[in-house]
Scaffold this active site. Structure first.
Site, PDB file in Angstrom:
ATOM      1  N   ASP A  17      56.736  -9.404  60.092  1.00  0.00           N
ATOM      2  CA  ASP A  17      55.858  -9.293  58.925  1.00  0.00           C
ATOM      3  C   ASP A  17      56.536  -9.693  57.616  1.00  0.00           C
ATOM      4  O   ASP A  17      55.875 -10.085  56.652  1.00  0.00           O
ATOM      5  CB  ASP A  17      55.371  -7.840  58.776  1.00  0.00           C
ATOM      6  CG  ASP A  17      56.537  -6.870  58.610  1.00  0.00           C
ATOM      7  OD1 ASP A  17      57.518  -6.989  59.375  1.00  0.00           O
ATOM      8  OD2 ASP A  17      56.489  -6.005  57.707  1.00  0.00           O
ATOM      9  N   GLY A  38      57.264  -5.073  62.815  1.00  0.00           N
ATOM     10  CA  GLY A  38      56.486  -6.091  62.119  1.00  0.00           C
ATOM     11  C   GLY A  38      55.181  -6.446  62.784  1.00  0.00           C
ATOM     12  O   GLY A  38      54.168  -6.681  62.101  1.00  0.00           O
ATOM     13  N   ARG A  40      60.936 -15.685  67.067  1.00  0.00           N
ATOM     14  CA  ARG A  40      60.007 -14.601  66.672  1.00  0.00           C
ATOM     15  C   ARG A  40      60.026 -14.400  65.148  1.00  0.00           C
ATOM     16  O   ARG A  40      61.083 -14.393  64.527  1.00  0.00           O
ATOM     17  CB  ARG A  40      60.413 -13.315  67.380  1.00  0.00           C
ATOM     18  CG  ARG A  40      59.569 -12.080  67.008  1.00  0.00           C
ATOM     19  CD  ARG A  40      60.196 -11.260  65.899  1.00  0.00           C
ATOM     20  NE  ARG A  40      59.461 -10.019  65.639  1.00  0.00           N
ATOM     21  CZ  ARG A  40      59.705  -9.214  64.613  1.00  0.00           C
ATOM     22  NH1 ARG A  40      60.664  -9.492  63.755  1.00  0.00           N
ATOM     23  NH2 ARG A  40      59.007  -8.128  64.461  1.00  0.00           N
ATOM     24  N   VAL A  41      58.856 -14.271  64.581  1.00  0.00           N
ATOM     25  CA  VAL A  41      58.738 -13.987  63.155  1.00  0.00           C
ATOM     26  C   VAL A  41      57.970 -12.678  62.997  1.00  0.00           C
ATOM     27  O   VAL A  41      56.941 -12.472  63.650  1.00  0.00           O
ATOM     28  CB  VAL A  41      57.982 -15.132  62.430  1.00  0.00           C
ATOM     29  CG1 VAL A  41      57.712 -14.765  60.983  1.00  0.00           C
ATOM     30  CG2 VAL A  41      58.783 -16.431  62.502  1.00  0.00           C
ATOM     31  N   THR A  83      64.295  -3.870  57.176  1.00  0.00           N
ATOM     32  CA  THR A  83      63.846  -4.586  56.014  1.00  0.00           C
ATOM     33  C   THR A  83      64.156  -3.817  54.753  1.00  0.00           C
ATOM     34  O   THR A  83      63.913  -2.611  54.708  1.00  0.00           O
ATOM     35  CB  THR A  83      62.310  -4.701  56.132  1.00  0.00           C
ATOM     36  OG1 THR A  83      62.014  -5.236  57.391  1.00  0.00           O
ATOM     37  CG2 THR A  83      61.708  -5.498  55.036  1.00  0.00           C
ATOM     38  N   THR A  94      57.782  -1.843  55.988  1.00  0.00           N
ATOM     39  CA  THR A  94      59.007  -1.871  56.787  1.00  0.00           C
ATOM     40  C   THR A  94      58.653  -1.308  58.158  1.00  0.00           C
ATOM     41  O   THR A  94      57.678  -0.583  58.309  1.00  0.00           O
ATOM     42  CB  THR A  94      60.129  -1.055  56.116  1.00  0.00           C
ATOM     43  OG1 THR A  94      61.284  -1.095  56.945  1.00  0.00           O
ATOM     44  CG2 THR A  94      59.728   0.385  55.887  1.00  0.00           C
TER      45      THR A  94
HETATM   46  N1  GLY Z   1      59.754  -5.493  59.555  1.00  0.00           N
HETATM   47  C1  GLY Z   1      60.680  -6.409  60.006  1.00  0.00           C
HETATM   48  C2  GLY Z   1      60.377  -7.032  61.266  1.00  0.00           C
HETATM   49  O1  GLY Z   1      59.641  -6.499  62.080  1.00  0.00           O
HETATM   50  O2  GLY Z   1      60.906  -8.095  61.500  1.00  0.00           O
END
Ligand code: GLY
Length: 339
Positions: A230, A253, A227-228, A199, A250
């Protein structure tokens, strides 16, 4: 007699205090901490180029929101392993992008699982500015982007992502490489090995004292389809409160979402922690939750308060971040918890 003398003495002292205190206060200028602005902070060494992009806006007196969009667009266009269309794909071979943006008035917008669009951060801003919603995902996000005039890019993997994906398919095991986001470790790391994520997140305070933040990623490499993480979630990957400050995350997530990371950092600042202390305390919270498994992941926070004070803290070594108060960014190694 003695007690009457004492009473008169203390009364006189009290009256003297009453008489002088307001005068002394009136003579002093009102206490106001000096504010460092404009300033921009962003994650990883990719932040150096991103900050330069942001500074073109901030350095000429521009709006923090424009700066944080323009800044991370630089990273999206660089198409490294972890941000933008050059990113590693999900386990079905599709690059899916997550992003969000937030201004100093609690306006915010995000996209998740967005495919074939070069600048998800700009789509996130359109969600914020042109819809009644804060998050649009998947096919709907792409439809919205196209309706807003964004071009649909070809569906293919970058040569590096293709190589990494083909290598990963040999085992299909998810095994994150900590700090893969850092281009130094990327270049010395396992070529074609399992790539983690991550990120670019950016926070800016402009010359008028307006705070904004942005966050964009291709997410965890070889993630389950759909999948999503943070990064598109306001409160997890990014949060801005003009009365306090801003924070962004970062790293892994799922573990940021577990503690509503960016919001937690801002709330800790509201309670009086410095940006640095707030980031540290949020990382300690994650470490306590993860226990022995904390050593297998990386998570880091950056923070910027309304006075332009910055902070950063990571779970483990290897995280760096860029800070700019001029057109020349400084790349700094973050403090970290697990020694
Ligand atoms: N921080 C980015 C993710 O885990 O997708």
């Amino acid at each position: 007699m003695a007690s009457r003398r004492k009473f008169l003495q203390s009364s006189a002292a009290g009256l003297a205090g009453l008489a002088t205190a307001p005068l002394a206060a009136a003579a002093l200028p009102p206490a106001s901490p000096s504010v460092v602005k404009p300033i921009v902070i962003s994650t990883w060494d990719a932040g150096v180029n991103a900050n330069k992009g942001a500074w073109k806006v901030l350095g000429s007196g521009g709006y923090a929101l424009d700066a944080v969009e323009t800044g991370v667009m630089v990273t999206e266009a660089e198409q490294g392993c972890c941000v933008g269309l050059g990113g590693n794909p999900d386990r079905d071979g599709y690059v899916t992008l997550d992003a969000c943006i937030m201004d100093e008035k609690f306006n915010c917008g995000g996209v998740a699982g967005l495919e074939r669009i070069k600048h998800p951060i700009s789509v996130a801003r359109r969600v914020m500015e042109r819809t009644p919603h804060v998050l649009i995902v998947g096919e709907g996000a792409q439809q919205f982007a196209v309706a807003q005039g964004f071009s649909l890019e070809p569906q293919h993997l970058s040569p590096d992502a293709k190589k990494a994906y083909e290598q990963w398919l040999k085992t299909s095991q998810y095994k994150p490489v900590v700090n893969i986001e850092n281009s130094k470790s990327r270049s010395t790391g396992p070529v074609g090995g399992p790539q983690n994520h991550d990120t670019i997140a950016m926070l800016a305070l402009d010359a008028q004292g307006r705070l904004s933040g942005s966050c964009t990623t291709s997410g965890m490499a070889f993630k389950m389809r759909g999948r999503v993480g943070d990064s598109p979630l306001i409160g997890s990957g990014l949060f801005v409160d003009p009365a306090v400050g801003a924070a962004a995350a970062t790293g892994q997530g799922e573990d940021v979402v577990r503690i509503a990371g960016a919001h937690t950092v801002v709330e800790l600042m509201r309670q009086g922690r410095t940006p640095q202390q707030a980031c540290k305390e949020a990382i300690e919270r994650i470490a306590a939750i993860k226990g022995a498994k904390a050593k297998d992941i990386q998570v880091a926070f950056i923070a910027l308060d309304k006075n332009g004070r910055t902070g950063s803290y990571a779970l483990q070594t290897g995280f760096n971040y860029a800070v700019s108060t001029t057109d020349t960014p400084r790349l700094l190694d973050s403090e970290f918890l697990l020694k």
